[in-house]
Design a protein around this motif. Sequence first.
Motif, PDB file in Angstrom:
ATOM      1  N   ARG A   1       0.808  -1.222   0.000  1.00  0.00           N
ATOM      2  CA  ARG A   1       0.000   0.000   0.000  1.00  0.00           C
ATOM      3  C   ARG A   1       0.841   1.272   0.000  1.00  0.00           C
ATOM      4  O   ARG A   1       0.298   2.373  -0.050  1.00  0.00           O
ATOM      5  CB  ARG A   1      -0.930   0.009   1.216  1.00  0.00           C
ATOM      6  CG  ARG A   1      -1.890  -1.157   1.258  1.00  0.00           C
ATOM      7  CD  ARG A   1      -2.880  -1.012   2.385  1.00  0.00           C
ATOM      8  NE  ARG A   1      -3.678  -2.227   2.561  1.00  0.00           N
ATOM      9  CZ  ARG A   1      -4.709  -2.341   3.409  1.00  0.00           C
ATOM     10  NH1 ARG A   1      -5.058  -1.292   4.154  1.00  0.00           N
ATOM     11  NH2 ARG A   1      -5.364  -3.473   3.508  1.00  0.00           N
ATOM     12  N   SER A   2       2.159   1.112   0.073  1.00  0.00           N
ATOM     13  CA  SER A   2       3.055   2.281   0.062  1.00  0.00           C
ATOM     14  C   SER A   2       3.844   2.360  -1.230  1.00  0.00           C
ATOM     15  O   SER A   2       4.859   3.058  -1.303  1.00  0.00           O
ATOM     16  CB  SER A   2       4.024   2.201   1.255  1.00  0.00           C
ATOM     17  OG  SER A   2       3.337   2.104   2.474  1.00  0.00           O
TER      18      SER A   2
ATOM     19  N   PHE B   1       1.379   5.010  -5.710  1.00  0.00           N
ATOM     20  CA  PHE B   1       0.443   5.788  -4.888  1.00  0.00           C
ATOM     21  C   PHE B   1       0.937   7.206  -4.614  1.00  0.00           C
ATOM     22  O   PHE B   1       0.173   8.040  -4.132  1.00  0.00           O
ATOM     23  CB  PHE B   1       0.188   5.067  -3.555  1.00  0.00           C
ATOM     24  CG  PHE B   1      -0.526   3.760  -3.698  1.00  0.00           C
ATOM     25  CD1 PHE B   1      -1.888   3.714  -3.968  1.00  0.00           C
ATOM     26  CD2 PHE B   1       0.156   2.564  -3.577  1.00  0.00           C
ATOM     27  CE1 PHE B   1      -2.549   2.502  -4.104  1.00  0.00           C
ATOM     28  CE2 PHE B   1      -0.495   1.349  -3.705  1.00  0.00           C
ATOM     29  CZ  PHE B   1      -1.846   1.318  -3.976  1.00  0.00           C
ATOM     30  N   GLY B   2       2.205   7.453  -4.890  1.00  0.00           N
ATOM     31  CA  GLY B   2       2.744   8.785  -4.650  1.00  0.00           C
ATOM     32  C   GLY B   2       2.671   9.186  -3.189  1.00  0.00           C
ATOM     33  O   GLY B   2       2.895   8.368  -2.288  1.00  0.00           O
ATOM     34  N   ASP B   3       2.319  10.440  -2.947  1.00  0.00           N
ATOM     35  CA  ASP B   3       2.247  10.958  -1.579  1.00  0.00           C
ATOM     36  C   ASP B   3       1.055  10.413  -0.804  1.00  0.00           C
ATOM     37  O   ASP B   3       0.959  10.608   0.413  1.00  0.00           O
ATOM     38  CB  ASP B   3       2.185  12.487  -1.589  1.00  0.00           C
ATOM     39  CG  ASP B   3       3.481  13.108  -2.073  1.00  0.00           C
ATOM     40  OD1 ASP B   3       4.524  12.413  -1.978  1.00  0.00           O
ATOM     41  OD2 ASP B   3       3.460  14.261  -2.544  1.00  0.00           O
ATOM     42  N   THR B   4       0.130   9.747  -1.507  1.00  0.00           N
ATOM     43  CA  THR B   4      -1.019   9.186  -0.806  1.00  0.00           C
ATOM     44  C   THR B   4      -0.760   7.757  -0.340  1.00  0.00           C
ATOM     45  O   THR B   4      -1.635   7.140   0.266  1.00  0.00           O
ATOM     46  CB  THR B   4      -2.253   9.194  -1.730  1.00  0.00           C
ATOM     47  OG1 THR B   4      -1.999   8.352  -2.875  1.00  0.00           O
ATOM     48  CG2 THR B   4      -2.579  10.615  -2.192  1.00  0.00           C
ATOM     49  N   GLY B   5       0.442   7.248  -0.632  1.00  0.00           N
ATOM     50  CA  GLY B   5       0.796   5.915  -0.159  1.00  0.00           C
ATOM     51  C   GLY B   5       0.766   5.859   1.359  1.00  0.00           C
ATOM     52  O   GLY B   5       0.924   6.878   2.051  1.00  0.00           O
ATOM     53  N   LEU B   6       0.559   4.678   1.886  1.00  0.00           N
ATOM     54  CA  LEU B   6       0.356   4.521   3.323  1.00  0.00           C
ATOM     55  C   LEU B   6       1.507   5.068   4.153  1.00  0.00           C
ATOM     56  O   LEU B   6       1.292   5.802   5.128  1.00  0.00           O
ATOM     57  CB  LEU B   6       0.128   3.039   3.644  1.00  0.00           C
ATOM     58  CG  LEU B   6      -0.157   2.702   5.113  1.00  0.00           C
ATOM     59  CD1 LEU B   6      -1.367   3.463   5.632  1.00  0.00           C
ATOM     60  CD2 LEU B   6      -0.366   1.204   5.284  1.00  0.00           C
TER      61      LEU B   6
ATOM     62  N   LYS C   1       3.943   7.294   3.427  1.00  0.00           N
ATOM     63  CA  LYS C   1       4.083   8.750   3.358  1.00  0.00           C
ATOM     64  C   LYS C   1       2.909   9.464   4.002  1.00  0.00           C
ATOM     65  O   LYS C   1       3.065  10.534   4.598  1.00  0.00           O
ATOM     66  CB  LYS C   1       4.249   9.180   1.906  1.00  0.00           C
ATOM     67  CG  LYS C   1       5.597   8.756   1.311  1.00  0.00           C
ATOM     68  CD  LYS C   1       5.814   9.354  -0.058  1.00  0.00           C
ATOM     69  CE  LYS C   1       7.211   8.987  -0.575  1.00  0.00           C
ATOM     70  NZ  LYS C   1       7.479   9.562  -1.908  1.00  0.00           N
ATOM     71  N   ALA C   2       1.735   8.855   3.906  1.00  0.00           N
ATOM     72  CA  ALA C   2       0.570   9.468   4.555  1.00  0.00           C
ATOM     73  C   ALA C   2       0.717   9.471   6.067  1.00  0.00           C
ATOM     74  O   ALA C   2       0.140  10.324   6.757  1.00  0.00           O
ATOM     75  CB  ALA C   2      -0.696   8.703   4.155  1.00  0.00           C
ATOM     76  N   GLN C   3       1.514   8.531   6.590  1.00  0.00           N
ATOM     77  CA  GLN C   3       1.757   8.469   8.031  1.00  0.00           C
ATOM     78  C   GLN C   3       3.005   9.253   8.436  1.00  0.00           C
ATOM     79  O   GLN C   3       3.403   9.236   9.606  1.00  0.00           O
ATOM     80  CB  GLN C   3       1.921   7.014   8.460  1.00  0.00           C
ATOM     81  CG  GLN C   3       0.685   6.157   8.224  1.00  0.00           C
ATOM     82  CD  GLN C   3      -0.508   6.645   9.022  1.00  0.00           C
ATOM     83  OE1 GLN C   3      -0.382   6.970  10.209  1.00  0.00           O
ATOM     84  NE2 GLN C   3      -1.667   6.719   8.374  1.00  0.00           N
TER      85      GLN C   3
END
Length: 440
Positions: free
Chosen positions: A73-74, A78-83, A85-87
């Motif tokens: 999921r990272s 997914f870019g910056d919305t990957g898990l 980076k989102a965390q």
Amino acid sequence: MEQPLAALERDFASLCEAWAGSMPAWGAVRGAAQVEVEQMSDSGLIQVTDALAKVRRDIDVMLARVAAEVTKRSGQEFGDTGLAKAQGFHNPVRLIAASTGASRADALRLIAVGTATAQRQTFSGERLPSRHPHVAAAVEAAKIGIEAASAITSMLDRASARAEASRADIVEAALVDLAARVPLETLIRGVREAEARLDPDGVEPREDLLRTERSLTMREDGRGMVHLHARLDPESAAPVKAAIEALVSDVLRRREPIDGDRAPVVDDRRSIPQIQADALAALARHTLGCTQTLTPLAKTTVVVRVDLDTLVNDLGHARIDGLDQPISAGTARRMAADAELIPAVLGGESIPLDLGRAARLFSKAQRLALGERDGGCASCGQNIAYVEAHHIDWWERGGLNRWTQHLDCGGGYGRSIAGVGGGRGEPWKDAFAGSSWYAA
């Protein structure tokens, strides 16, 4: 199909049972873990250890599965919305390391094993077995640990390009069986042997890769300790390892009692790492003083600088070129007695007074003769490989211009015998070397 946490719950129940059964039947004192562990019987403690290890492997299995999914999921797509980076993490490795409190290497291993043993999925959604089904089954059953699984799967991935699938499957099954029965160190040797057999054409390229990665770094810390960190390919490491192990083995043999005596041959209380460090230093000293040494080493490589007052009074300190930590006058004398060394004597304001030339004060024949006579340190019996040749009668202390020498480990002076030889009448060099005779 068994529930995902069923194995963990079952093994945790077994742990609780083992823990309770290991406590005394009467008079058990309940309290903190340390208090209860100290009351366990020997057999109970072993049962608890095994049960805890099983639970730990169950947890590692789930961590590997979760780590693989976090990584999926990272992904970069997914870019910056990957898990990750989102965390707030740069990548999934950092996220897993932060969550587990382990190193990034440990987190990377969890991810690799989780990914390598996960079921595959086709574009149509059909689920396929893992790429490494034998490892996956053993990990799921908590029969092998994450490190063992990582060693096997990473090797199989490297060899898969040139190995037949049927042979790889047989090797995988054999290694999994081995991993369940032997320590990790033994498994690693088996993995390396299996890789050489699976992919014989890859041995030389892997060897070349290892050779390009060889390195040795040296640094001196604030306390004056010099740190060496070496990464050697097999060819480079073989003579180093063999020589050090030979010297260490000799020391350990001399520690053993002989002829039924309880006392060892020598009273040597050094740890194995200390003996290995002394062995490395002994090898370097031998190389610098050997008549057949390499051409670059034939030039003097050690310069010791000492003030005249220190030289005369044996008080103060000296310095070795290239190192920041000062050394005592006694250490300087010991070094001068058994190494290729240039002594540099300085007067007031560090004005050079005299610069010696490289000289090995004791010949190979002399050391052999001393070894035959003394067998080791003439004072305490220290192993012959770790002693230095010394002259007893120092010029500065009234020594005569004659050869009086013995073997000494630095802990004290033993007997000496006057031998043949002639002095050169250069007292400062004799005093610096701690001798009453200067070899030409």
